[in-house]
Design a protein around this motif. Structure first.
Motif, mmCIF file in Angstrom:
data_model
loop_
_atom_site.group_PDB
_atom_site.id
_atom_site.type_symbol
_atom_site.label_atom_id
_atom_site.label_comp_id
_atom_site.label_asym_id
_atom_site.label_seq_id
_atom_site.Cartn_x
_atom_site.Cartn_y
_atom_site.Cartn_z
ATOM 1 N N GLY A 81 0.805 -1.215 0.000
ATOM 2 C CA GLY A 81 0.000 0.000 0.000
ATOM 3 C C GLY A 81 0.833 1.258 0.000
ATOM 4 N N ILE A 82 2.037 1.181 -0.563
ATOM 5 C CA ILE A 82 2.933 2.332 -0.697
ATOM 6 C C ILE A 82 3.242 2.512 -2.178
ATOM 7 N N ASP A 83 3.173 3.723 -2.672
ATOM 8 C CA ASP A 83 3.313 4.009 -4.095
ATOM 9 C C ASP A 83 4.573 3.391 -4.688
ATOM 10 N N SER A 84 4.473 2.879 -5.904
ATOM 11 C CA SER A 84 5.589 2.196 -6.566
ATOM 12 C C SER A 84 6.801 3.095 -6.753
ATOM 13 N N GLU A 85 6.605 4.402 -6.769
ATOM 14 C CA GLU A 85 7.730 5.332 -6.927
ATOM 15 C C GLU A 85 8.562 5.443 -5.661
ATOM 16 N N ASN A 86 8.087 4.862 -4.578
ATOM 17 C CA ASN A 86 8.774 4.979 -3.289
ATOM 18 C C ASN A 86 9.624 3.746 -2.963
ATOM 19 N N TYR A 87 10.059 3.032 -4.014
ATOM 20 C CA TYR A 87 10.881 1.832 -3.839
ATOM 21 C C TYR A 87 12.172 1.941 -4.648
ATOM 22 N N VAL A 88 13.194 1.267 -4.153
ATOM 23 C CA VAL A 88 14.403 0.996 -4.922
ATOM 24 C C VAL A 88 14.685 -0.494 -4.794
ATOM 25 N N VAL A 89 14.877 -1.160 -5.915
ATOM 26 C CA VAL A 89 15.202 -2.588 -5.941
ATOM 27 C C VAL A 89 16.652 -2.733 -6.367
ATOM 28 N N ALA A 90 17.375 -3.628 -5.694
ATOM 29 C CA ALA A 90 18.797 -3.775 -6.010
ATOM 30 C C ALA A 90 19.254 -5.212 -5.747
ATOM 31 N N ASN A 91 20.567 -5.382 -5.744
ATOM 32 C CA ASN A 91 21.205 -6.692 -5.704
ATOM 33 C C ASN A 91 21.318 -7.214 -4.269
ATOM 34 N N GLY A 92 20.179 -7.495 -3.655
ATOM 35 C CA GLY A 92 20.165 -7.991 -2.288
ATOM 36 C C GLY A 92 20.093 -6.874 -1.263
ATOM 37 N N ALA A 93 19.726 -7.235 -0.033
ATOM 38 C CA ALA A 93 19.608 -6.239 1.032
ATOM 39 C C ALA A 93 20.949 -5.612 1.373
ATOM 40 N N ASP A 94 22.038 -6.379 1.226
ATOM 41 C CA ASP A 94 23.346 -5.800 1.528
ATOM 42 C C ASP A 94 23.707 -4.697 0.546
#
Length: 370
Positions: A81-94
């Motif tokens: 329930g948080i807008d898609s523009e408020n995410y960053v996806v990357a190469n693992g949590a580290d």
């Protein structure tokens, strides 16, 4: 030697030390089967839907992946329930941790957190020329929020709360955490590392999603490595207000999440049954292991993860060696300052039965030699 050419902060870094690899254990101990209970992996593996999606994605490996993982961000937006523009996806949590610290820390800035915890906070702070400010956890191995507040200075830029904490498996009181966020100075950004957040087994316990919606200055970190069984694919993400997430979007390298990993994460989100099966089996097997460990006289912390932090009452290095000789790998906690403790991942019923049997034999031999 070329060390004089290195960036000065690199000399202060220690390489990350993972749990013993299965292939190394097979080679060293000459065993045919290795049970990996050191790195908190999902022993059920990924969802069949995730596997199918990844196989299909391999057929398009000659194409670059989606630059910003738009489809995954949209699915996460629907989930939380948080807008898609408020995410960053990357190469693992580290990798996300690296992006957060690289986005906010200048030389001399302080990063406050408790220890023992995930070592990448310390490493990435040093890499940016920042100053790690490490506060001991409480006697019950929880993040000491009051002591963290006391450690904040004008130079503090980030505070990190690992919740549930790795390696202790503990969580902080919900109302204490909310009060902690309310008391943070305006110049401090809170980071909530919830790599194990989906395993929290308390009803209506607030997580980073709720705090973001309430307007707190919190960056929340999640991963697909644990619950979703995609540790080998490396998919992690951060979510926060647009104001806080913007610098991560700028720092993030192009194509930080590969095509196959992106497909696997999408498939994993679709398979609710596999997710629920993982949570159910983890809870059941954890309860069984806690009972067995306590029957051995071990102290076991209440855990909200897929692992246990266990005081085995004697140095665990030798116990780990004895288990490794039988192909069972656990994580001694001496490197975290707890020589009699071990972090032990929750395995399948069969794996856990073998672990218990092996420990019974080790304990019997130990008593025999007293």
């Amino acid at each position: 030697m070329s060390e004089h050419l290195w960036r000065s902060s690199v000399k202060d870094l220690e390489p990350f030390i993972p749990g013993q690899a299965a292939k190394d254990a097979k080679k060293q101990e000459k065993v045919s089967e290795v049970i990996r209970l050191a790195t908190n992996e999902n022993q059920l593996g990924p969802s069949p839907k995730a596997v199918e999606a990844m196989i299909n994605a391999i057929q398009q490996a000659h194409f670059y992946p989606d630059l910003t993982c738009l489809e995954l961000r949209s699915k996460l937006g629907e989930l939380h329930g948080i807008d898609s523009e408020n995410y960053v996806v990357a190469n693992g949590a580290d990798n996300i941790i690296n992006l957060v610290i690289a986005s906010y820390i200048n030389p001399g800035d302080e990063v406050v957190y408790c220890t023992p915890t995930f070592s990448e906070y310390h490493k990435n702070t040093l890499l940016m020329g920042g100053v790690p400010v490490e506060v001991p956890t409480t006697k019950s191995h929880k993040f000491n929020l009051e002591a963290m507040l006391g450690a904040i200075t004008e130079k503090t830029k980030i505070v990190i709360v690992c919740n549930p904490n790795n390696p202790t498996g503990t969580i902080v009181d919900e109302e204490e955490l909310r009060a902690f966020f309310k008391r943070l100075p305006k110049h401090v950004v809170a980071v909530l590392d919830e790599a194990y957040g989906e395993f929290i087994n308390l009803e209506k316990y607030s997580t980073g999603v709720e705090y973001i919606k309430e307007g707190f200055p919190v960056i929340t970190i999640r991963t697909f490595s644990k619950l979703y069984g995609l540790a080998g694919m490396r998919v992690g993400y951060a979510m926060a207000s647009q104001e806080l997430i913007q610098p991560l979007q700028r720092v993030r390298e192009p194509f930080a999440c590969n095509r196959v990993a992106h497909a696997g994460a999408l498939g994993a989100l679709e398979d609710i049954d596999h997710k629920n099966k993982t949570l159910l089996e983890n809870k059941r097997e954890m309860e069984k292991l806690v009972k067995e460990f306590r029957s051995f006289g071990y102290d076991v912390e209440a855990s909200h993860t897929n692992f246990l932090f266990v005081d085995m009452k004697r140095k665990t290095a030798r116990i780990a060696e004895a288990l490794a000789s039988q192909g069972i790998i656990i994580r001694p906690a001496a490197d975290w300052g707890y020589p009699t403790y071990a972090r032990i991942s929750i395995g399948t019923a069969e794996q856990n039965n073998k672990l218990v049997k092996a420990l019974q034999e080790i304990n019997a031999k130990s008593l025999h030699h007293i």
